[in-house]
Design an enzyme around this catalytic site. Sequence first.
Site, PDB file in Angstrom:
ATOM      1  N   LYS A 107       1.021  -1.279   0.143  1.00  0.00           N
ATOM      2  CA  LYS A 107      -0.079  -0.032   0.040  1.00  0.00           C
ATOM      3  C   LYS A 107       0.982   1.220  -0.053  1.00  0.00           C
ATOM      4  CE  LYS A 107      -4.251  -2.006   1.808  1.00  0.00           C
ATOM      5  NZ  LYS A 107      -3.824  -3.236   2.260  1.00  0.00           N
TER       6      LYS A 107
HETATM    7  C1  LIG Z   1      -4.730  -4.217   1.899  1.00  0.00           C
HETATM    8  C2  LIG Z   1      -4.105  -5.575   1.836  1.00  0.00           C
HETATM    9  C3  LIG Z   1      -4.467  -6.988   0.787  1.00  0.00           C
HETATM   10  C4  LIG Z   1      -5.653  -6.644   0.096  1.00  0.00           C
HETATM   11  O1  LIG Z   1      -5.523  -5.736  -1.074  1.00  0.00           O
HETATM   12  P1  LIG Z   1      -6.840  -5.349  -2.054  1.00  0.00           P
HETATM   13  O2  LIG Z   1      -6.285  -4.338  -2.867  1.00  0.00           O
HETATM   14  O3  LIG Z   1      -7.813  -4.620  -0.956  1.00  0.00           O
HETATM   15  O4  LIG Z   1      -7.335  -6.597  -2.321  1.00  0.00           O
HETATM   16  C5  LIG Z   1      -3.409  -7.941   0.824  1.00  0.00           C
HETATM   17  N1  LIG Z   1      -2.448  -7.987   1.737  1.00  0.00           N
HETATM   18  C6  LIG Z   1      -2.230  -6.906   2.261  1.00  0.00           C
HETATM   19  C7  LIG Z   1      -0.932  -7.163   3.169  1.00  0.00           C
HETATM   20  C8  LIG Z   1      -2.699  -5.705   2.552  1.00  0.00           C
HETATM   21  O5  LIG Z   1      -2.399  -4.742   3.367  1.00  0.00           O
END
Ligand SMILES: *Cc1c(COP(=O)(O)O)cnc(C)c1O
Length: 435
Positions: A107
């Site tokens: 993210k």
């Molecule tokens: C947010 C997150 C996900 C999921 O990602 P999306 O884009 O919401 O499908 C998967 N793994 C981790 C570690 C995350 O922080």
Amino acid sequence: MKYYSTNHKVSDVSLEEAVIKGLAPDKGLYMPKQIKPLPKEFFDNIEEMSFQEISYHVADAFFGEDIPAEDLREIVYDTLSFDAPVVKVKKNIYSLELFHGPTLAFKDVGGRFMARLLGYFLKKRGNREVNVLVATSGDTGSAVANGFLGVEGIKVYVLYPKGKVSEIQEKQFTTLGQNITALEVEGCFDDCQALVKAAFMDEELNEKMHLTSANSINIARFLPQAFYYFYAYAQLKRMGITKDIVMCVPSGNFGNVTAGIFGKHMGLPIKRFIAANNANGIFYEYLKTGVYSPRASVCTIANAMDVGAPSNFARIMDLYKEEHSAICNDIGGATYKNDEIAESVKTLWNEEGYLLDPHGACAYRALCEQLKDEETGVFLETAHPAKFKETIEDIIESPVAIPEKLQEFMKGKKETVLISKEFDSLKSLLLSQIE
Ligand SMILES: *Cc1c(COP(=O)(O)O)cnc(C)c1O
């Protein structure tokens, strides 16, 4: 380029408006009018380019009409101040490590890009203050807060459920100070998300202050996630792998996998995707039955994917014109219970010495089960296992070392504002912040 809403009830907007608004007024998600294919020469030479260069070309296809090349280049290069290596895990299976950024989760890419793009637009407009609200179950809050830290003209409010995120996660957004305020909500993650939604709906609040969202519905957080799929392909190409590539993505709100699918629509030679779920297998069931039935999420050890109504499902439906068979052609699914996730972490650790986090483990397991002999699988390792220290230590029965970047956060002092899950509590707090 113009952006339309997946609900098709409002007129198209500019990039600037889509980024500043977040969600369209008809509650749809913004989609670019066009997904431009990248030229053949780009793919011919991709293996010679850096992560930043590749990403600039991808960004240019979406944002090039709206942002001068110099500025866009700076935003992209500044966002990607870290690597995203593809690492061989075992025969035919590779890990795309997306945990080398400041908060050790993928993210960081979307969070940092959005902060810079929003900052760019606000500067251009002349400093009207924007308030970013973000609900988090852990990873989003840290990536957004760190991405926006110190960006002029933006205040960030991170809402998180009291006592329901790990200490490491909590420290990453409660110790920063400056323009970041952590709101500790007496409730669960769904309550946090409901509070954010209520704030966007509240007329008085929206008249008095400018609110926007930094969840993955925002186009500026969502689209940049396409970058590393191209870079992963470049790295595979360097190893001589150019076909039968399957990308497997641990999925919750489906922003990450949808960005990859956008990449495929731009010409990236990915044969198919697999969206791996934890026990919240809503998308998996949709693939099997053609019926989408969102519901309340259940808690799992891959908690960042505890989502019962994936918001980016609307983008997938829009992209494929709601054709179930077309979706099934490009995307496969999987769903795993906690004990299956744990088993995969433990087995790979014992056999190959590679440590997965609970989210990446879902995707790794799906590749082990579904990959054909002639295919090469890449799973997205979306967070560093140390972010889930207690869970992982229980599984592998040995200590997990905390990387230095995480240790730095642990030294900070937690500062939060405690609020109830009643909307009035949030509203009065926000109103009291107006200068
Ligand atoms: C947010 C997150 C996900 C999921 O990602 P999306 O884009 O919401 O499908 C998967 N793994 C981790 C570690 C995350 O922080």
